[in-house]
Design a protein around this motif. Structure first.
Motif, short mmCIF file in Angstrom:
data_model
loop_
_atom_site.label_atom_id
_atom_site.label_comp_id
_atom_site.label_asym_id
_atom_site.label_seq_id
_atom_site.Cartn_x
_atom_site.Cartn_y
_atom_site.Cartn_z
N LYS A 138 -33.28 -12.73 -7.54
CA LYS A 138 -34.61 -13.01 -8.08
C LYS A 138 -34.50 -14.18 -9.05
O LYS A 138 -33.58 -14.22 -9.88
N SER A 139 -35.40 -15.14 -8.89
CA SER A 139 -35.42 -16.24 -9.86
C SER A 139 -36.65 -16.11 -10.72
O SER A 139 -37.64 -15.48 -10.33
N VAL A 140 -36.57 -16.65 -11.91
CA VAL A 140 -37.74 -16.66 -12.77
C VAL A 140 -37.98 -18.09 -13.23
O VAL A 140 -37.06 -18.78 -13.65
N THR A 141 -39.23 -18.54 -13.04
CA THR A 141 -39.59 -19.87 -13.53
C THR A 141 -40.40 -19.67 -14.81
O THR A 141 -41.39 -18.95 -14.81
N GLN A 142 -39.91 -20.29 -15.88
CA GLN A 142 -40.58 -20.17 -17.17
C GLN A 142 -41.37 -21.44 -17.46
O GLN A 142 -40.87 -22.53 -17.26
N PHE A 143 -42.61 -21.24 -17.91
CA PHE A 143 -43.43 -22.38 -18.33
C PHE A 143 -43.65 -22.23 -19.83
O PHE A 143 -44.21 -21.23 -20.28
N ILE A 144 -43.19 -23.20 -20.60
CA ILE A 144 -43.37 -23.14 -22.05
C ILE A 144 -44.41 -24.18 -22.44
O ILE A 144 -44.21 -25.39 -22.25
N CYS A 145 -45.55 -23.70 -22.95
CA CYS A 145 -46.61 -24.62 -23.38
C CYS A 145 -46.14 -25.34 -24.64
O CYS A 145 -45.72 -24.69 -25.61
N THR A 147 -47.86 -26.95 -26.70
CA THR A 147 -48.86 -26.92 -27.78
C THR A 147 -48.80 -25.59 -28.53
O THR A 147 -48.64 -25.56 -29.74
N CYS A 148 -48.92 -24.48 -27.78
CA CYS A 148 -48.96 -23.18 -28.46
C CYS A 148 -47.63 -22.41 -28.36
O CYS A 148 -47.48 -21.34 -28.93
N GLU A 149 -46.67 -22.97 -27.62
CA GLU A 149 -45.33 -22.40 -27.46
C GLU A 149 -45.29 -21.04 -26.75
O GLU A 149 -44.31 -20.33 -26.83
N SER A 150 -46.39 -20.68 -26.09
CA SER A 150 -46.36 -19.43 -25.33
C SER A 150 -45.52 -19.65 -24.06
O SER A 150 -45.39 -20.76 -23.57
N ILE A 151 -44.96 -18.53 -23.58
CA ILE A 151 -44.12 -18.61 -22.38
C ILE A 151 -44.73 -17.79 -21.25
O ILE A 151 -45.07 -16.63 -21.46
N SER A 152 -44.93 -18.40 -20.09
CA SER A 152 -45.38 -17.64 -18.91
C SER A 152 -44.23 -17.61 -17.91
O SER A 152 -43.53 -18.61 -17.73
N ASN A 153 -44.05 -16.46 -17.27
CA ASN A 153 -42.97 -16.31 -16.31
C ASN A 153 -43.53 -16.09 -14.92
O ASN A 153 -44.50 -15.36 -14.74
N ARG A 154 -42.89 -16.70 -13.92
CA ARG A 154 -43.24 -16.43 -12.53
C ARG A 154 -41.96 -16.04 -11.79
O ARG A 154 -41.00 -16.81 -11.78
N GLU A 155 -41.96 -14.83 -11.24
CA GLU A 155 -40.74 -14.35 -10.59
C GLU A 155 -40.84 -14.49 -9.07
O GLU A 155 -41.91 -14.36 -8.51
N GLU A 156 -39.70 -14.74 -8.44
CA GLU A 156 -39.68 -14.94 -6.99
C GLU A 156 -38.37 -14.43 -6.41
O GLU A 156 -37.31 -14.64 -7.01
N LEU A 157 -38.46 -13.76 -5.25
CA LEU A 157 -37.23 -13.36 -4.55
C LEU A 157 -36.69 -14.56 -3.79
O LEU A 157 -37.46 -15.35 -3.28
N ALA A 201 -46.08 -29.17 -20.76
CA ALA A 201 -45.26 -27.97 -20.78
C ALA A 201 -43.84 -28.29 -20.33
O ALA A 201 -43.58 -29.38 -19.80
N GLU A 202 -42.95 -27.34 -20.53
CA GLU A 202 -41.60 -27.46 -20.01
C GLU A 202 -41.44 -26.36 -18.96
O GLU A 202 -41.82 -25.22 -19.20
N ARG A 203 -40.88 -26.75 -17.82
CA ARG A 203 -40.69 -25.77 -16.75
C ARG A 203 -39.19 -25.62 -16.50
O ARG A 203 -38.45 -26.60 -16.46
N ARG A 204 -38.78 -24.38 -16.35
CA ARG A 204 -37.36 -24.15 -16.09
C ARG A 204 -37.18 -22.95 -15.18
O ARG A 204 -37.78 -21.90 -15.42
N THR A 205 -36.35 -23.10 -14.13
CA THR A 205 -36.06 -21.98 -13.24
C THR A 205 -34.66 -21.45 -13.53
O THR A 205 -33.72 -22.23 -13.64
N LEU A 206 -34.55 -20.15 -13.68
CA LEU A 206 -33.25 -19.52 -13.89
C LEU A 206 -33.10 -18.36 -12.91
O LEU A 206 -34.08 -17.87 -12.37
N ILE A 207 -31.86 -17.93 -12.70
CA ILE A 207 -31.64 -16.79 -11.83
C ILE A 207 -31.70 -15.52 -12.68
O ILE A 207 -31.01 -15.41 -13.70
N LYS A 208 -32.58 -14.60 -12.29
CA LYS A 208 -32.75 -13.38 -13.07
C LYS A 208 -31.86 -12.26 -12.54
O LYS A 208 -31.13 -11.63 -13.28
N ASN A 209 -31.97 -12.00 -11.24
CA ASN A 209 -31.09 -11.01 -10.61
C ASN A 209 -30.17 -11.72 -9.63
O ASN A 209 -30.64 -12.44 -8.76
#
Ligand SMILES: [Zn+2]
Length: 328
Positions: A138-145, A147-157, A201-209
């Motif tokens: 499973k990968s997770v792509t993180q979007f860091i705004c 301006t407000c520094e909130s983080i949204s995650n999108r997970e994908e197999l 924003a900053e986008r980054r994909t990492l491996i979660k599982n």
């Protein structure tokens, strides 16, 4: 393609003063089926795949059933090495997918992903599928705004990682560019739910599982606008026998994977060329080239990293199969 039968591998082991460790079965190539033969060998020597496949329920005339029959033929051979025909399996592939229903060359990666997807669907119809248990991460792509520094995650197999390649680099650098943070700005801004508007924003994909078996596909076939066809990148991309995977969410860092199989492509493009596979059995590398089998040494493995000057049609590692060895 080799012309001799599998007697070469018998001689290789006799010269070592050893017995062939397990059945090493060559597969005939009568109509450009090296793309399939190389995938069959890499999956046959994936013990997690083979054990699950042979103990699965299957319907008559399914891909699962034909693959089981083929694997049983390879496994139950009385001779330690011989050459068999995979005709029945290939005919079933052609019946199920019009894309492969011809005598053209095909992309072995496309074939591998189709086989795993088809088996997954068929297994679900008669019980539980184990394809994801073996290959999925499973990968997770993180979007860091910004301006407000909130983080949204999108997970994908994912079943495999498709990685860009660059000249004179390595699998590690391809993995690092896959997980490198990227700035999203101008036309490419990110819609931030907290700010309720588009923001930098900053986008980054990492491996979660991390998967049990990690398949890395090196994107060597690239569409060329100039030539209006796919061309091949013969770049030299080194890959380690032991891979420490650090491109993960922190708690998963440092898992150790061992390379057990490599699908190699030689030739100028996937419509023209040849595939073979290398498999590690005990401490030995074995090269399966359709009906020809021989022992390979470490020099041969370095040779298939690719060409340092991207010339000709060098044999290049194309799909790499790694197996998880521990959790540290
Ligand atoms: Zn925001």
């Amino acid at each position: 393609m080799g012309t001799s039968t599998s007697s070469k591998i018998e001689k290789d082991f006799t010269d070592l003063g050893e017995e062939i460790p397990e059945n090493l079965i060559g597969i005939e190539n009568k109509s450009n089926t090296c793309y399939a033969n190389s995938v069959i060998q890499s999956l046959y020597f994936c013990k997690e795949f083979k054990e699950n496949l042979l103990s699965s329920k299957s319907l008559p005339n399914s891909l699962t059933k034909h693959m089981q029959d083929l694997f049983l033929l390879m496994k139950s051979s009385k001779k330690k090495t011989e050459v068999i025909s995979a005709k029945a399996f290939i005919q079933q592939v052609k019946r199920l997918n019009i894309l492969f229903d011809n005598e053209n060359h095909h992309d072995s990666h496309e074939f591998l992903i189709w086989v795993l997807g088809t088996l997954d669907e068929e297994l679900k119809k008669v019980g539980k599928s184990w394809i994801e248990d073996v290959f999925a991460g499973k990968s997770v792509t993180q979007f860091i705004c910004l301006t407000c520094e909130s983080i949204s995650n999108r997970e994908e197999l994912f079943i495999d990682l498709s990685l860009d390649v660059m000249q004179n680099t390595s699998l590690i650098s391809s993995l690092n560019s896959f997980t490198k943070p990227e700035r999203m700005s101008e036309e490419n801004k990110f819609h931030c739910d907290y700010c309720s508007c588009k923001q930098e924003a900053e986008r980054r994909t990492l491996i979660k599982n991390t998967p049990q078996v990690l398949i890395c596909h090196l994107k060597r076939f690239k569409y060329s606008e100039q030539y209006r066809r796919y061309t091949k990148l013969n770049y030299r991309v080194a890959f380690p026998c032991q891979l420490r995977l650090d491109n993960t969410l922190e708690e998963n860092d440092g898992k150790i994977y061992e390379l057990y199989s490599i699908i190699v492509h030689s030739g100028p493009g996937f419509q023209i060329g040849h595939y073979m596979s290398f498999v590690k059995i005990n401490e030995y590398w074995i090269r399966f080239d359709d009906d020809y089998i021989e022992r390979a040494d470490e020099n041969m493995i370095q040779y298939i990293f690719g060409s340092p000057r991207d010339v000709g049609s060098a044999p290049c590692g194309y799909i790499l199969f790694y197996r998880l060895v521990n959790k540290f």
